[in-house]
Design a protein around this motif. Structure first.
Motif, PDB file in Angstrom:
ATOM      1  N   ASP A 249       7.756   4.241   1.203  1.00 28.68           N
ATOM      2  CA  ASP A 249       6.873   3.129   1.573  1.00 28.68           C
ATOM      3  C   ASP A 249       7.552   2.190   2.557  1.00 28.68           C
ATOM      4  OD1 ASP A 249       4.865   4.071  -0.072  1.00 28.68           O
ATOM      5  OD2 ASP A 249       5.367   2.750  -1.747  1.00 28.68           O
ATOM      6  N   ARG A 250       8.818   1.912   2.316  1.00 31.98           N
ATOM      7  CA  ARG A 250       9.530   0.968   3.178  1.00 31.98           C
ATOM      8  C   ARG A 250       9.788   1.575   4.552  1.00 31.98           C
ATOM      9  NH1 ARG A 250      13.769  -1.902  -1.021  1.00 31.98           N
ATOM     10  NH2 ARG A 250      14.400  -3.047   0.864  1.00 31.98           N
ATOM     11  N   MET A 251      10.057   2.866   4.591  1.00 33.86           N
ATOM     12  CA  MET A 251      10.245   3.520   5.885  1.00 33.86           C
ATOM     13  C   MET A 251       8.932   3.603   6.650  1.00 33.86           C
ATOM     14  SD  MET A 251      12.963   6.518   4.837  1.00 33.86           S
ATOM     15  CE  MET A 251      13.276   7.057   6.546  1.00 33.86           C
ATOM     16  N   SER A 252       7.840   3.887   5.946  1.00 35.74           N
ATOM     17  CA  SER A 252       6.527   3.942   6.594  1.00 35.74           C
ATOM     18  C   SER A 252       6.136   2.602   7.183  1.00 35.74           C
ATOM     19  CB  SER A 252       5.472   4.388   5.576  1.00 35.74           C
ATOM     20  OG  SER A 252       4.180   4.351   6.127  1.00 35.74           O
ATOM     21  N   ALA A 253       6.555   1.514   6.522  1.00 33.11           N
ATOM     22  CA  ALA A 253       6.238   0.163   7.003  1.00 33.11           C
ATOM     23  C   ALA A 253       7.120  -0.259   8.175  1.00 33.11           C
ATOM     24  CB  ALA A 253       6.374  -0.834   5.860  1.00 33.11           C
ATOM     25  N   GLY A 254       8.053   0.600   8.561  1.00 29.00           N
ATOM     26  CA  GLY A 254       8.910   0.300   9.696  1.00 29.00           C
ATOM     27  C   GLY A 254      10.167  -0.450   9.349  1.00 29.00           C
TER      28      GLY A 254
ATOM     29  N   LEU B 216       7.516  10.458  12.833  1.00 32.61           N
ATOM     30  CA  LEU B 216       7.416  10.301  11.389  1.00 32.61           C
ATOM     31  C   LEU B 216       8.779  10.053  10.759  1.00 32.61           C
ATOM     32  CD1 LEU B 216       4.960  13.212  10.442  1.00 32.61           C
ATOM     33  CD2 LEU B 216       4.452  10.759  10.518  1.00 32.61           C
ATOM     34  N   PRO B 217       8.854   9.174   9.770  1.00 28.60           N
ATOM     35  CA  PRO B 217      10.095   9.027   9.011  1.00 28.60           C
ATOM     36  C   PRO B 217      10.325  10.252   8.131  1.00 28.60           C
ATOM     37  CG  PRO B 217       8.616   7.149   8.674  1.00 28.60           C
ATOM     38  CD  PRO B 217       7.823   8.224   9.336  1.00 28.60           C
ATOM     39  N   LEU B 218      11.588  10.556   7.893  1.00 29.39           N
ATOM     40  CA  LEU B 218      11.969  11.708   7.079  1.00 29.39           C
ATOM     41  C   LEU B 218      13.030  11.298   6.068  1.00 29.39           C
ATOM     42  CD1 LEU B 218      12.232  14.777   6.383  1.00 29.39           C
ATOM     43  CD2 LEU B 218      13.874  14.925   8.282  1.00 29.39           C
TER      44      LEU B 218
ATOM     45  N   CYS C  60      16.759  13.277  14.241  1.00 29.31           N
ATOM     46  CA  CYS C  60      15.689  12.313  13.944  1.00 29.31           C
ATOM     47  C   CYS C  60      16.275  10.926  13.714  1.00 29.31           C
ATOM     48  CB  CYS C  60      14.899  12.768  12.709  1.00 29.31           C
ATOM     49  SG  CYS C  60      13.492  11.714  12.283  1.00 29.31           S
ATOM     50  N   ASP C  61      15.863   9.965  14.535  1.00 35.34           N
ATOM     51  CA  ASP C  61      16.357   8.601  14.411  1.00 35.34           C
ATOM     52  C   ASP C  61      15.795   7.891  13.180  1.00 35.34           C
ATOM     53  OD1 ASP C  61      17.864   8.813  16.711  1.00 35.34           O
ATOM     54  OD2 ASP C  61      16.295   7.979  18.006  1.00 35.34           O
ATOM     55  N   ARG C  62      14.666   8.372  12.663  1.00 35.30           N
ATOM     56  CA  ARG C  62      14.023   7.716  11.521  1.00 35.30           C
ATOM     57  C   ARG C  62      14.245   8.506  10.242  1.00 35.30           C
ATOM     58  NH1 ARG C  62       7.981   6.081  12.501  1.00 35.30           N
ATOM     59  NH2 ARG C  62       8.493   4.677  10.756  1.00 35.30           N
ATOM     60  N   ALA C  63      15.414   9.083  10.109  1.00 38.67           N
ATOM     61  CA  ALA C  63      15.729   9.885   8.930  1.00 38.67           C
ATOM     62  C   ALA C  63      16.681   9.139   8.005  1.00 38.67           C
ATOM     63  CB  ALA C  63      16.350  11.215   9.341  1.00 38.67           C
ATOM     64  N   CYS C  64      16.538   9.404   6.714  1.00 44.64           N
ATOM     65  CA  CYS C  64      17.473   8.897   5.704  1.00 44.64           C
ATOM     66  C   CYS C  64      17.903  10.077   4.833  1.00 44.64           C
ATOM     67  CB  CYS C  64      16.804   7.833   4.834  1.00 44.64           C
ATOM     68  SG  CYS C  64      17.864   7.220   3.485  1.00 44.64           S
ATOM     69  N   ILE C  65      19.200  10.242   4.682  1.00 44.20           N
ATOM     70  CA  ILE C  65      19.754  11.257   3.794  1.00 44.20           C
ATOM     71  C   ILE C  65      19.868  10.648   2.405  1.00 44.20           C
ATOM     72  CG2 ILE C  65      21.688  12.803   3.327  1.00 44.20           C
ATOM     73  CD1 ILE C  65      20.230  13.397   5.957  1.00 44.20           C
ATOM     74  N   ALA C  66      19.172  11.220   1.431  1.00 46.87           N
ATOM     75  CA  ALA C  66      19.227  10.733   0.051  1.00 46.87           C
ATOM     76  C   ALA C  66      19.996  11.745  -0.792  1.00 46.87           C
ATOM     77  CB  ALA C  66      17.824  10.536  -0.504  1.00 46.87           C
ATOM     78  N   ARG C  67      21.205  11.383  -1.183  1.00 44.01           N
ATOM     79  CA  ARG C  67      22.016  12.278  -2.013  1.00 44.01           C
ATOM     80  C   ARG C  67      21.710  12.024  -3.487  1.00 44.01           C
ATOM     81  NH1 ARG C  67      27.256  10.892   1.557  1.00 44.01           N
ATOM     82  NH2 ARG C  67      26.952  12.401   3.243  1.00 44.01           N
TER      83      ARG C  67
ATOM     84  N   MET D 170       0.848  -1.198   0.000  1.00 47.59           N
ATOM     85  CA  MET D 170       0.000   0.000   0.000  1.00 47.59           C
ATOM     86  C   MET D 170       0.880   1.244   0.000  1.00 47.59           C
ATOM     87  SD  MET D 170      -2.961   1.070   2.717  1.00 47.59           S
ATOM     88  CE  MET D 170      -3.852   2.617   2.532  1.00 47.59           C
ATOM     89  N   ARG D 171       0.579   2.201  -0.875  1.00 50.24           N
ATOM     90  CA  ARG D 171       1.395   3.407  -0.989  1.00 50.24           C
ATOM     91  C   ARG D 171       1.152   4.328   0.191  1.00 50.24           C
ATOM     92  NH1 ARG D 171       4.220   5.433  -5.939  1.00 50.24           N
ATOM     93  NH2 ARG D 171       5.622   4.050  -4.838  1.00 50.24           N
ATOM     94  N   SER D 172       2.231   4.900   0.696  1.00 54.21           N
ATOM     95  CA  SER D 172       2.164   5.815   1.823  1.00 54.21           C
ATOM     96  C   SER D 172       1.662   7.182   1.377  1.00 54.21           C
ATOM     97  CB  SER D 172       3.549   5.973   2.455  1.00 54.21           C
ATOM     98  OG  SER D 172       4.106   4.734   2.776  1.00 54.21           O
ATOM     99  N   ASN D 173       1.110   7.921   2.328  1.00 51.26           N
ATOM    100  CA  ASN D 173       0.816   9.332   2.115  1.00 51.26           C
ATOM    101  C   ASN D 173       2.088  10.107   2.453  1.00 51.26           C
ATOM    102  OD1 ASN D 173      -1.917   9.068   1.354  1.00 51.26           O
ATOM    103  ND2 ASN D 173      -2.530   8.881   3.503  1.00 51.26           N
ATOM    104  N   VAL D 174       2.537  10.914   1.508  1.00 51.69           N
ATOM    105  CA  VAL D 174       3.837  11.578   1.633  1.00 51.69           C
ATOM    106  C   VAL D 174       3.654  13.080   1.517  1.00 51.69           C
ATOM    107  CG1 VAL D 174       6.167  11.766   0.707  1.00 51.69           C
ATOM    108  CG2 VAL D 174       4.949   9.573   0.573  1.00 51.69           C
TER     109      VAL D 174
END
Length: 289
Positions: free
Chosen positions: A194-199, A93-95, A139-146, A1-5
């Protein structure tokens, strides 16, 4: 299921690509709709829209702006990302924070890995690197996307050369980077959301760019060759060193990103050559203005 972003910087190039790729589940807010330097406004937007994930695509992305408007550049590129991260952390929230290949600039002849220490050579890169640090610490749930050298939306470097109507164009042959088709990038970012939203556990830093590394001149040459094969007229390409353009802002000679971690994570690389071989990539805008 697609996340709301929720996408900050929704009026920018990547923001528009994300909205197009994600459809109604993506809330793209332009800088006029959401000033990311106003932490209270960010919190209000998140409370109102209740997204599953936030993608911070807002930035002052013109390299020279970090020199000509340093206070605004610091606020947007360095300080605001940390504020957004703190709000996301408070709400659980994931970021995904969009950063740049220009956090690198030291002399090298191999693509930069996520584990390599940053080495910016200009104010833009330094502020973006500071923004990365602020996000990770808040934020522990953050990902840096370069990301790097976006193309395929009618507003990229190659499209600009074609619009110039010049008979001859000079392009740097000693600047090596990672051209990145914007639509596959947007799709990959939404899959990451989506993968971050799913935990799911994801790397703290991911290089989401095109492969393999290429000089700016060779990238343009590949695009021109595809266009010529389709019967389009292109300018004559003249290869020159970066020094031929002068300018007060130093730019890295080699900022190509090693994307092998992302390839493993997603099951394949983003090969820029596939998009560059399609004449329509540069002949017509892919995204609405």
């Amino acid at each position: 299921m697609r996340s709301n972003v929720l996408v900050t910087g929704g009026g920018g190039r990547l923001g528009r690509a994300l909205s197009q790729a994600g459809g109604p589940g993506v809330f793209g807010l332009s800088s006029r709709e959401l000033d990311i330097t106003d932490a209270a406004a960010v919190r209000s937007a998140l409370d109102r829209l209740r997204p599953d994930v936030v993608i911070n695509a807002a930035a002052l992305s013109r390299v020279q702006d970090s020199d000509t408007a340093p206070e605004r550049a610091r606020a947007v590129n360095a300080e605001a990302p940390g504020d957004i991260a703190r709000v996301c952390a408070a709400l659980g929230l994931p970021l995904i924070h969009i950063s740049t290949d220009y956090v690198f600039g030291a002399e090298t002849r191999r693509p930069w890995r996520e584990s390599d220490p940053v080495s910016p050579v200009n104010n833009y890169g330094r502020l973006k690197a500071e923004g990365e640090r602020n996000v990770v610490s808040a934020c522990d749930r953050a990902c840096i996307a370069r990301v790097a050298w976006l193309f395929g939306d009618g507003e990229d470097f190659v499209a600009g050369l074609l619009r110039s109507d010049a008979e001859t164009v000079m392009v740097a042959d000693d600047q090596v980077g990672s051209p990145t088709p914007i639509v596959p990038l947007a799709e990959r970012l939404l899959a990451l959301a989506d993968r971050m939203s799913a935990g799911e556990s994801v790397p703290k830093v991911l290089h989401l760019a095109g492969s393999p590394p290429v000089s700016r001149a060779d990238w343009v040459a590949a695009a021109f060759e595809a266009l010529q094969g389709a019967g389009k007229t292109t300018p004559r390409l003249v290869r020159v060193p970066m020094a031929a353009f002068g300018g007060s802002v130093r730019r890295p000679h080699y900022s190509a990103l090693d994307c092998s971690l992302a390839a493993e994570f997603f099951g394949g690389e983003i090969d820029w050559r596939i998009a560059a071989a399609r004449p329509e990539t540069f002949a017509e805008p892919v995204l609405p203005a």
